[in-house]
Design a protein around this motif. Structure first.
Motif, short mmCIF file in Angstrom:
data_model
loop_
_atom_site.label_atom_id
_atom_site.label_comp_id
_atom_site.label_asym_id
_atom_site.label_seq_id
_atom_site.Cartn_x
_atom_site.Cartn_y
_atom_site.Cartn_z
N ALA A 163 0.79 -41.22 12.52
CA ALA A 163 0.71 -40.08 13.44
C ALA A 163 0.53 -40.56 14.87
O ALA A 163 -0.25 -41.48 15.13
N THR A 164 1.26 -39.96 15.79
CA THR A 164 1.13 -40.29 17.21
C THR A 164 1.01 -39.02 18.04
O THR A 164 1.61 -37.99 17.71
N HIS A 165 0.22 -39.09 19.10
CA HIS A 165 0.09 -37.96 20.01
C HIS A 165 1.32 -37.90 20.91
O HIS A 165 1.80 -38.93 21.38
N LEU A 166 1.85 -36.72 21.12
CA LEU A 166 3.03 -36.55 21.96
C LEU A 166 2.60 -36.60 23.43
O LEU A 166 1.84 -35.75 23.89
N ILE A 167 3.09 -37.56 24.15
CA ILE A 167 2.72 -37.75 25.55
C ILE A 167 3.14 -36.54 26.38
O ILE A 167 4.29 -36.09 26.31
N GLY A 168 2.19 -36.00 27.13
CA GLY A 168 2.47 -34.86 27.99
C GLY A 168 2.47 -33.52 27.28
O GLY A 168 2.71 -32.49 27.91
N GLN A 169 2.18 -33.51 25.99
CA GLN A 169 2.18 -32.27 25.23
C GLN A 169 0.92 -32.20 24.37
O GLN A 169 0.32 -33.21 24.03
N ASP A 170 0.53 -30.98 24.02
CA ASP A 170 -0.58 -30.80 23.09
C ASP A 170 0.02 -30.74 21.69
O ASP A 170 0.33 -29.67 21.17
N GLY A 171 0.22 -31.90 21.11
CA GLY A 171 0.84 -31.93 19.80
C GLY A 171 0.95 -33.33 19.25
O GLY A 171 0.59 -34.31 19.90
N TYR A 172 1.47 -33.41 18.03
CA TYR A 172 1.58 -34.68 17.32
C TYR A 172 2.93 -34.80 16.64
O TYR A 172 3.57 -33.81 16.30
N SER A 173 3.31 -36.04 16.42
CA SER A 173 4.49 -36.34 15.63
C SER A 173 4.06 -37.32 14.54
O SER A 173 3.35 -38.28 14.81
N VAL A 174 4.48 -37.04 13.31
CA VAL A 174 4.11 -37.87 12.16
C VAL A 174 5.39 -38.45 11.57
O VAL A 174 6.33 -37.72 11.26
N HIS A 175 5.42 -39.77 11.41
CA HIS A 175 6.61 -40.47 10.93
C HIS A 175 6.33 -41.10 9.57
O HIS A 175 5.25 -41.65 9.33
N PHE A 176 7.34 -41.03 8.70
CA PHE A 176 7.21 -41.49 7.32
C PHE A 176 8.10 -42.70 7.06
O PHE A 176 9.02 -42.99 7.83
N ALA A 177 7.84 -43.36 5.95
CA ALA A 177 8.51 -44.63 5.64
C ALA A 177 10.02 -44.48 5.50
O ALA A 177 10.77 -45.42 5.77
N ASP A 178 10.49 -43.30 5.10
CA ASP A 178 11.93 -43.12 4.89
C ASP A 178 12.67 -42.69 6.16
O ASP A 178 13.85 -42.36 6.11
N GLY A 179 11.97 -42.69 7.32
CA GLY A 179 12.60 -42.32 8.58
C GLY A 179 12.50 -40.85 8.92
O GLY A 179 12.95 -40.42 10.00
N SER A 180 11.88 -40.06 8.07
CA SER A 180 11.72 -38.64 8.34
C SER A 180 10.49 -38.42 9.23
O SER A 180 9.66 -39.31 9.41
N SER A 181 10.39 -37.21 9.79
CA SER A 181 9.26 -36.90 10.67
C SER A 181 8.96 -35.41 10.67
O SER A 181 9.83 -34.59 10.36
N THR A 182 7.74 -35.07 11.00
CA THR A 182 7.35 -33.69 11.26
C THR A 182 6.51 -33.67 12.52
O THR A 182 5.68 -34.56 12.74
N SER A 183 6.76 -32.69 13.39
CA SER A 183 6.10 -32.63 14.69
C SER A 183 5.56 -31.23 14.95
O SER A 183 6.08 -30.24 14.42
N TYR A 184 4.52 -31.17 15.78
CA TYR A 184 3.88 -29.89 16.10
C TYR A 184 3.48 -29.88 17.57
O TYR A 184 2.88 -30.84 18.06
N ILE A 185 3.80 -28.79 18.26
CA ILE A 185 3.43 -28.62 19.67
C ILE A 185 2.84 -27.23 19.87
O ILE A 185 3.38 -26.24 19.36
N GLU A 186 1.73 -27.16 20.61
CA GLU A 186 1.17 -25.88 21.04
C GLU A 186 1.40 -25.73 22.54
O GLU A 186 1.19 -26.68 23.30
N ILE A 187 1.83 -24.53 22.93
CA ILE A 187 2.15 -24.26 24.33
C ILE A 187 0.99 -23.50 24.98
O ILE A 187 0.61 -22.41 24.53
#
Length: 301
Positions: free
Chosen positions: A241-265
Motif C-alpha cells: 500500500a502506498t499513499h497517493l502523493i497530493g491526494q487523500d487516498g491510497y493505492s494498493v498493488h498486488f503480486a499479479d500486477g493488479s491494483s485498487t485505489s481510493y481517493i476522498e475529495i
C-alpha cells in the motif's frame, strides 16, 4: 432518531422492490460512439467498451453528458453502453441494490452481461478492454458487476458507491465477509487462469451525506481483501500500500500486477468529481475522476 438519507433510500428501494417482484426486471440501453464502429474483421482495431451506469434520479443520457465521458475518451474510440431501468421498477430511478438478485452471478440484473457479450462476440469489442463505471446506486451496481464478473471486466470506476451487498454490515470489520461473498459470486471465474480484473478505483466526497464516506471506505477495504485473494486464492496480505502523493487516498498493488485505489475529495458532497457544470451532481472544479481512471488503466489498456 432520524434516518440518514442512505438508510431512507434503502427502505424506499426495498419497498419498491416488494411491489415489483411479480414483474420481470426490465433494462434498456443507450449507445454512444456507436457510429464510430470499426470493422469486425480487423482484430487489431477492436474497441474498448465502457458500461456507464447512472445513479438515482438521473437518466442515462444526462449521466453520460454531465460526466463528459464521450469527450474525455474520444481519442480511445470506446463503445459506451448506458443501461437504464424502466421507471416502474424504481420510482426514484435507482438501481434496486437491495434486491438479492443484485448479489447473484446469474441474477436478473446481470442480464447486462449478455449485452456486453453481444458486442464482444460480434467482433467489435476487445474482450480484454471491457470496463464499467457508475455513480451512487449505479456505482453499487458497477461494483457488483466488477466483483461478480472479474472474467469480463478489466477495470471499474466506483464513484460514491458502497460495498458488495450494501444491505449487510457496514463496518470495516465486515470487509472480509463481504469480500468472501463477492468471491463466491465470482465463483470459478475468479481463478488466476480466467480473471481479467486489474484495476479498481474508488472515489468519494468527504462531505457526502447521501452515501457517507464510511461506505466508500468499506468498499475499498473490501476490494483490498478481494484482490488479495484474487491474485493467489489466499487472504495473506500479499500486497503493498502506498499513499497517493497530493491526494487523500491510497493505492494498493498486488503480486499479479493488479491494483485498487481510493481517493476522498475535500469539501465535495454527493457529486461527480471533475464533471461538466450545470447539474445537481456536478463538481467541475475538483479532481477529474475519469482522468485518474484513464491513468490507472493506461488509457483503457
Amino acid at each position: 432518531m432520524f434516518l440518514r438519507l442512505w438508510q431512507l433510500l434503502l427502505l424506499i428501494g426495498s419497498a419498491v422492490m416488494a411491489t415489483s417482484q411479480a414483474s420481470a426486471i426490465e433494462i434498456a440501453y443507450s449507445y454512444f460512439n456507436e457510429s464510430a464502429a470499426v470493422s469486425n474483421q480487423d482484430a487489431s482495431t477492436k474497441r474498448p467498451l465502457l458500461l456507464w451506469i447512472h445513479g438515482c434520479n438521473q437518466t442515462d443520457e444526462k449521466f453520460v453528458d454531465v460526466t463528459d465521458i464521450v469527450e474525455k475518451t474520444k481519442h480511445l474510440n470506446p463503445l459506451i453502453i448506458a443501461p437504464y431501468q424502466v421507471s416502474k421498477m424504481n420510482l426514484l430511478k435507482c438501481w434496486n441494490f437491495t434486491s438479492s438478485e443484485m448479489q447473484k452471478r446469474d441474477g436478473d440484473f446481470m442480464q447486462v452481461i449478455d449485452e456486453v457479450k453481444k458486442h464482444v462476440e460480434a467482433g467489435e469489442v476487445d474482450p480484454n478492454r471491457v470496463f464499467v463505471g457508475g455513480f451512487s446506486s449505479g456505482a453499487m451496481f458497477a461494483n457488483h458487476l466488477a466483483l461478480c464478473f472479474p472474467d469480463i471486466f478489466k477495470g471499474a470506476l466506483i464513484h460514491s458507491g458502497a460495498p458488495f451487498d450494501v444491505t449487510g454490515s457496514m463496518t470495516i470489520d465486515s470487509a472480509r465477509a463481504n469480500a468472501q461473498e463477492a468471491l463466491t459470486c465470482a465463483g470459478a471465474n475468479s481463478s488466476s487462469d480466467t480473471h481479467r480484473l486489474k484495476t479498481l478505483f474508488y472515489i468519494h466526497g468527504k462531505k457526502d451525506k447521501v452515501v457517507p464516506t464510511f461506505m466508500g471506505r468499506n468498499a475499498f477495504a473490501q476490494s483490498v481483501l478481494y484482490m488479495d485473494s484474487l491474485d493467489d486464492r489466499q487472504f495473506n496480505s500479499s500486497y503493498k500500500a502506498t499513499h497517493l502523493i497530493g491526494q487523500d487516498g491510497y493505492s494498493v498493488h498486488f503480486a499479479d500486477g493488479s491494483s485498487t485505489s481510493y481517493i476522498e475529495i475535500e469539501n465535495m458532497s454527493h457529486r461527480w468529481s471533475g464533471s461538466k457544470p450545470g447539474s445537481d451532481f456536478s463538481s467541475p472544479s475538483t479532481l477529474s475522476s475519469i482522468d485518474v481512471f484513464l491513468r490507472l488503466t493506461d488509457n483503457l489498456q
